[in-house]
Motif scaffolding. Structure first.
Motif, PDB file in Angstrom:
ATOM      1  N   HIS A 165       2.155  35.854 -10.684  1.00 44.14           N
ATOM      2  CA  HIS A 165       1.435  35.789  -9.406  1.00 44.14           C
ATOM      3  C   HIS A 165       1.834  36.951  -8.492  1.00 44.14           C
ATOM      4  O   HIS A 165       0.985  37.506  -7.779  1.00 44.14           O
ATOM      5  N   LEU A 166       3.108  37.322  -8.496  1.00 40.86           N
ATOM      6  CA  LEU A 166       3.549  38.464  -7.672  1.00 40.86           C
ATOM      7  C   LEU A 166       2.870  39.756  -8.119  1.00 40.86           C
ATOM      8  O   LEU A 166       2.430  40.563  -7.289  1.00 40.86           O
ATOM      9  N   ALA A 167       2.804  39.967  -9.441  1.00 40.50           N
ATOM     10  CA  ALA A 167       2.162  41.175  -9.953  1.00 40.50           C
ATOM     11  C   ALA A 167       0.702  41.235  -9.518  1.00 40.50           C
ATOM     12  O   ALA A 167       0.200  42.294  -9.126  1.00 40.50           O
ATOM     13  N   ASP A 168       0.017  40.093  -9.579  1.00 39.85           N
ATOM     14  CA  ASP A 168      -1.387  40.052  -9.146  1.00 39.85           C
ATOM     15  C   ASP A 168      -1.507  40.421  -7.674  1.00 39.85           C
ATOM     16  O   ASP A 168      -2.369  41.220  -7.287  1.00 39.85           O
ATOM     17  N   GLU A 169      -0.655  39.834  -6.842  1.00 35.40           N
ATOM     18  CA  GLU A 169      -0.721  40.073  -5.401  1.00 35.40           C
ATOM     19  C   GLU A 169      -0.400  41.533  -5.060  1.00 35.40           C
ATOM     20  O   GLU A 169      -1.095  42.155  -4.253  1.00 35.40           O
ATOM     21  N   LEU A 170       0.645  42.075  -5.669  1.00 31.65           N
ATOM     22  CA  LEU A 170       1.049  43.441  -5.359  1.00 31.65           C
ATOM     23  C   LEU A 170       0.007  44.450  -5.846  1.00 31.65           C
ATOM     24  O   LEU A 170      -0.290  45.432  -5.156  1.00 31.65           O
ATOM     25  N   THR A 171      -0.547  44.220  -7.023  1.00 31.72           N
ATOM     26  CA  THR A 171      -1.592  45.110  -7.531  1.00 31.72           C
ATOM     27  C   THR A 171      -2.795  45.113  -6.599  1.00 31.72           C
ATOM     28  O   THR A 171      -3.376  46.164  -6.309  1.00 31.72           O
ATOM     29  N   GLU A 172      -3.158  43.926  -6.131  1.00 28.39           N
ATOM     30  CA  GLU A 172      -4.279  43.807  -5.207  1.00 28.39           C
ATOM     31  C   GLU A 172      -4.044  44.614  -3.933  1.00 28.39           C
ATOM     32  O   GLU A 172      -4.982  45.153  -3.337  1.00 28.39           O
ATOM     33  N   LYS A 173      -2.783  44.706  -3.524  1.00 29.86           N
ATOM     34  CA  LYS A 173      -2.442  45.442  -2.299  1.00 29.86           C
ATOM     35  C   LYS A 173      -2.118  46.913  -2.560  1.00 29.86           C
ATOM     36  O   LYS A 173      -1.735  47.639  -1.647  1.00 29.86           O
ATOM     37  N   GLY A 174      -2.255  47.358  -3.818  1.00 30.81           N
ATOM     38  CA  GLY A 174      -2.044  48.773  -4.136  1.00 30.81           C
ATOM     39  C   GLY A 174      -0.613  49.156  -4.436  1.00 30.81           C
ATOM     40  O   GLY A 174      -0.264  50.340  -4.381  1.00 30.81           O
ATOM     41  N   TYR A 175       0.245  48.180  -4.778  1.00 33.89           N
ATOM     42  CA  TYR A 175       1.643  48.459  -5.066  1.00 33.89           C
ATOM     43  C   TYR A 175       1.961  48.217  -6.540  1.00 33.89           C
ATOM     44  O   TYR A 175       1.336  47.378  -7.199  1.00 33.89           O
ATOM     45  N   ASP A 176       2.951  48.948  -7.042  1.00 28.38           N
ATOM     46  CA  ASP A 176       3.529  48.673  -8.346  1.00 28.38           C
ATOM     47  C   ASP A 176       4.783  47.830  -8.157  1.00 28.38           C
ATOM     48  O   ASP A 176       5.328  47.748  -7.054  1.00 28.38           O
ATOM     49  N   LEU A 177       5.245  47.231  -9.240  1.00 25.45           N
ATOM     50  CA  LEU A 177       6.396  46.323  -9.199  1.00 25.45           C
ATOM     51  C   LEU A 177       7.498  46.877 -10.091  1.00 25.45           C
ATOM     52  O   LEU A 177       7.244  47.279 -11.223  1.00 25.45           O
ATOM     53  N   MET A 190       2.333  60.970  -6.264  1.00 28.95           N
ATOM     54  CA  MET A 190       3.765  60.739  -6.117  1.00 28.95           C
ATOM     55  C   MET A 190       4.374  61.716  -5.120  1.00 28.95           C
ATOM     56  O   MET A 190       5.165  61.343  -4.260  1.00 28.95           O
ATOM     57  N   ALA A 191       3.961  63.008  -5.229  1.00 33.43           N
ATOM     58  CA  ALA A 191       4.491  63.992  -4.278  1.00 33.43           C
ATOM     59  C   ALA A 191       4.075  63.639  -2.861  1.00 33.43           C
ATOM     60  O   ALA A 191       4.861  63.738  -1.919  1.00 33.43           O
ATOM     61  N   SER A 192       2.821  63.196  -2.728  1.00 34.56           N
ATOM     62  CA  SER A 192       2.330  62.798  -1.410  1.00 34.56           C
ATOM     63  C   SER A 192       3.132  61.623  -0.872  1.00 34.56           C
ATOM     64  O   SER A 192       3.501  61.580   0.301  1.00 34.56           O
ATOM     65  N   ALA A 193       3.427  60.662  -1.753  1.00 36.68           N
ATOM     66  CA  ALA A 193       4.195  59.488  -1.339  1.00 36.68           C
ATOM     67  C   ALA A 193       5.599  59.880  -0.893  1.00 36.68           C
ATOM     68  O   ALA A 193       6.117  59.369   0.094  1.00 36.68           O
ATOM     69  N   LEU A 194       6.208  60.808  -1.638  1.00 42.33           N
ATOM     70  CA  LEU A 194       7.554  61.224  -1.271  1.00 42.33           C
ATOM     71  C   LEU A 194       7.576  61.941   0.067  1.00 42.33           C
ATOM     72  O   LEU A 194       8.506  61.788   0.859  1.00 42.33           O
ATOM     73  N   ARG A 195       6.522  62.738   0.341  1.00 43.66           N
ATOM     74  CA  ARG A 195       6.458  63.409   1.640  1.00 43.66           C
ATOM     75  C   ARG A 195       6.326  62.393   2.770  1.00 43.66           C
ATOM     76  O   ARG A 195       6.817  62.593   3.866  1.00 43.66           O
ATOM     77  N   ARG A 196       5.639  61.293   2.479  1.00 45.18           N
ATOM     78  CA  ARG A 196       5.482  60.247   3.496  1.00 45.18           C
ATOM     79  C   ARG A 196       6.677  59.302   3.520  1.00 45.18           C
ATOM     80  O   ARG A 196       6.701  58.348   4.275  1.00 45.18           O
ATOM     81  N   GLN A 197       7.643  59.535   2.599  1.00 42.25           N
ATOM     82  CA  GLN A 197       8.792  58.647   2.409  1.00 42.25           C
ATOM     83  C   GLN A 197       8.337  57.249   2.014  1.00 42.25           C
ATOM     84  O   GLN A 197       8.937  56.246   2.382  1.00 42.25           O
ATOM     85  N   LYS A 198       7.262  57.177   1.228  1.00 43.28           N
ATOM     86  CA  LYS A 198       6.772  55.933   0.651  1.00 43.28           C
ATOM     87  C   LYS A 198       6.597  56.138  -0.843  1.00 43.28           C
ATOM     88  O   LYS A 198       6.170  57.200  -1.286  1.00 43.28           O
ATOM     89  N   THR A 199       6.918  55.115  -1.630  1.00 40.28           N
ATOM     90  CA  THR A 199       6.802  55.249  -3.079  1.00 40.28           C
ATOM     91  C   THR A 199       5.666  54.424  -3.663  1.00 40.28           C
ATOM     92  O   THR A 199       5.270  54.651  -4.797  1.00 40.28           O
ATOM     93  N   GLY A 200       5.178  53.444  -2.911  1.00 40.88           N
ATOM     94  CA  GLY A 200       4.153  52.560  -3.459  1.00 40.88           C
ATOM     95  C   GLY A 200       4.713  51.570  -4.465  1.00 40.88           C
ATOM     96  O   GLY A 200       3.962  50.966  -5.238  1.00 40.88           O
ATOM     97  N   VAL A 201       6.033  51.379  -4.458  1.00 41.38           N
ATOM     98  CA  VAL A 201       6.693  50.478  -5.407  1.00 41.38           C
ATOM     99  C   VAL A 201       7.480  49.423  -4.638  1.00 41.38           C
ATOM    100  O   VAL A 201       8.209  49.742  -3.702  1.00 41.38           O
ATOM    101  N   ILE A 202       7.326  48.172  -5.037  1.00 42.02           N
ATOM    102  CA  ILE A 202       8.107  47.066  -4.477  1.00 42.02           C
ATOM    103  C   ILE A 202       9.112  46.612  -5.525  1.00 42.02           C
ATOM    104  O   ILE A 202       8.753  46.337  -6.676  1.00 42.02           O
ATOM    105  N   GLY A 203      10.376  46.554  -5.130  1.00 39.83           N
ATOM    106  CA  GLY A 203      11.409  46.084  -6.042  1.00 39.83           C
ATOM    107  C   GLY A 203      11.475  44.570  -6.055  1.00 39.83           C
ATOM    108  O   GLY A 203      11.342  43.920  -5.017  1.00 39.83           O
ATOM    109  N   VAL A 204      11.642  44.000  -7.231  1.00 38.24           N
ATOM    110  CA  VAL A 204      11.832  42.553  -7.385  1.00 38.24           C
ATOM    111  C   VAL A 204      13.158  42.337  -8.110  1.00 38.24           C
ATOM    112  O   VAL A 204      13.333  42.791  -9.247  1.00 38.24           O
ATOM    113  N   ALA A 205      14.104  41.700  -7.438  1.00 39.00           N
ATOM    114  CA  ALA A 205      15.434  41.486  -8.003  1.00 39.00           C
ATOM    115  C   ALA A 205      15.661  40.003  -8.265  1.00 39.00           C
ATOM    116  O   ALA A 205      15.335  39.155  -7.433  1.00 39.00           O
TER     117      ALA A 205
END
Length: 349
Positions: free
Chosen positions: A106-118, A69-84
């Motif tokens: 299906h979105l959760a499957d796709e995002l997990t496969e790409k290394g993202y949380d939802l 998480m700290a590494s992601a914040l330094r890169r200004q990336k969170t690894g999280v995709i928002g779904v509204a």
């Protein structure tokens, strides 16, 4: 004898080495600065190859994993995709609706496969006019997928002018600025009406709220065909919350049962409610009233009788949403993806 971890300056021979939990700990062991360790673990060429290899070897030896998480914040990336999911058109609709759950799965499957949380948000726009801007500015998501345009088309258009990593599930209109993935809803409406008329229906009713863009396009397509074929069609405003849906369908059938012989439901969920109300009134489907839904949810083939419906490929749509969003995260200006719908003939029409 109890063992303890050694502290600087201690000479206890029974003491164990201090565990390496942080970059600072690893820097102490390597005899370099924390910044050098950080750059070495990231593979930066600013650190000479020999030092970089030695630090990486030490990290492996001690099983050190930098805080992601700290590494992601330094890169200004969170690894999280928002779904509204904005529900401006029907605040009582539930995200447990079968369509939402199918698409979210299906979105959760796709995002997990790409290394993202939802991260999921159910939004009532009248309570929070700034809902989309605040979600984007929160700093906790890398990009956003909006499921449904609801009555928020203008708000989404405004945000799209200055925010690239956003993709919307919805209806595409010529000239719009936001990127959309979805079926050709007007064509789907035409296919539904054509099927009902081919099955012998001459007095059609469309069940659904024509406010949301997707449903409006489905009704427009059905109306095009009805007018061309000299067949009547009535629009019946129907909400998407289960209790309201059933009441509205029941009320209409009680007063206008004799006026229709074909129903085009704007969604499979509405079609399922229609089947229940028709069964209560002992109205035979398809003998007395033909019925066509829209979506082709997994349960559509399991109803009694199995539901004739218009299929929009939800799994392919989820793949398209994630693919386009990841491309936009890389800076690409992507086009919308409009998928062709398909008539699935079963037994209700």
């Amino acid at each position: 004898m109890n063992k303890k971890y050694a502290e600087p300056g201690e000479g206890d021979e029974e003491a164990l080495p201090r565990p390496i939990r942080t970059i600072t700990d690893l820097a102490r062991v390597a005899g370099v600065s924390p910044g050098t360790v950080s750059r070495a673990l990231a593979g930066k060429s600013l650190v000479n190859a020999k030092t970089r290899d030695r630090i990486q070897a030490l990290a492996r030896e001690h099983g050190f994993q930098p805080n992601q998480m700290a590494s992601a914040l330094r890169r200004q990336k969170t690894g999280v995709i928002g779904v509204a999911i904005p529900l401006g058109h029907d605040r009582q609709q539930q995200i447990s609706d079968s369509f939402f759950m199918t698409l979210l799965g299906h979105l959760a499957d796709e995002l997990t496969e790409k290394g993202y949380d939802l991260m999921l948000r159910r939004v009532i726009p009248e309570r929070d006019e700034d809902w989309l801007d605040r979600f984007i500015r929160s700093g906790i998501i890398d990009g956003v997928i909006v499921i449904g345009q609801s009555d928020q088309f203008d708000r989404i258009e405004e945000v799209a002018d200055g925010y690239l990593p956003m993709v919307v599930w919805g209806n595409h209109q010529e000239g719009q600025r936001h990127c959309v993935v979805g079926a050709d809803n007007r064509l789907g409406g035409r296919l539904a009406a054509e099927r009902l008329i081919a099955a012998g229906a001459k007095r059609l009713a469309f069940f659904g709220d024509t406010g949301p863009f997707e449903f409006a396009a489905r009704y427009a397509g059905a109306r095009d065909v009805a007018q061309a074929m000299g067949v009547s069609i009535t629009s019946v405003s129907t909400h998407l919350s289960p209790e309201q849906t059933s009441k509205e369908i029941s009320s209409f059938l009680a007063e206008h049962r004799e006026e229709i012989d074909g129903i085009f439901a704007a969604s499979d969920s509405i079609a399922f409610a229609c089947m229940q109300e028709l069964r209560k009134l002992d109205i035979k489907v398809p003998g007395e009233i033909k019925l066509v839904g829209f979506d082709d949810l997994p349960i559509a083939k399991q109803t009694l009788p199995p539901l004739t419906t218009i299929r929009q490929d939800i799994e392919a749509g989820a793949h398209g949403l994630v693919d386009l969003l990841l491309r936009r995260l890389q800076g690409d200006e992507t086009e919308s993806l409009v998928m062709p719908p398909r008539l699935i003939v079963r037994e209700t029409a």
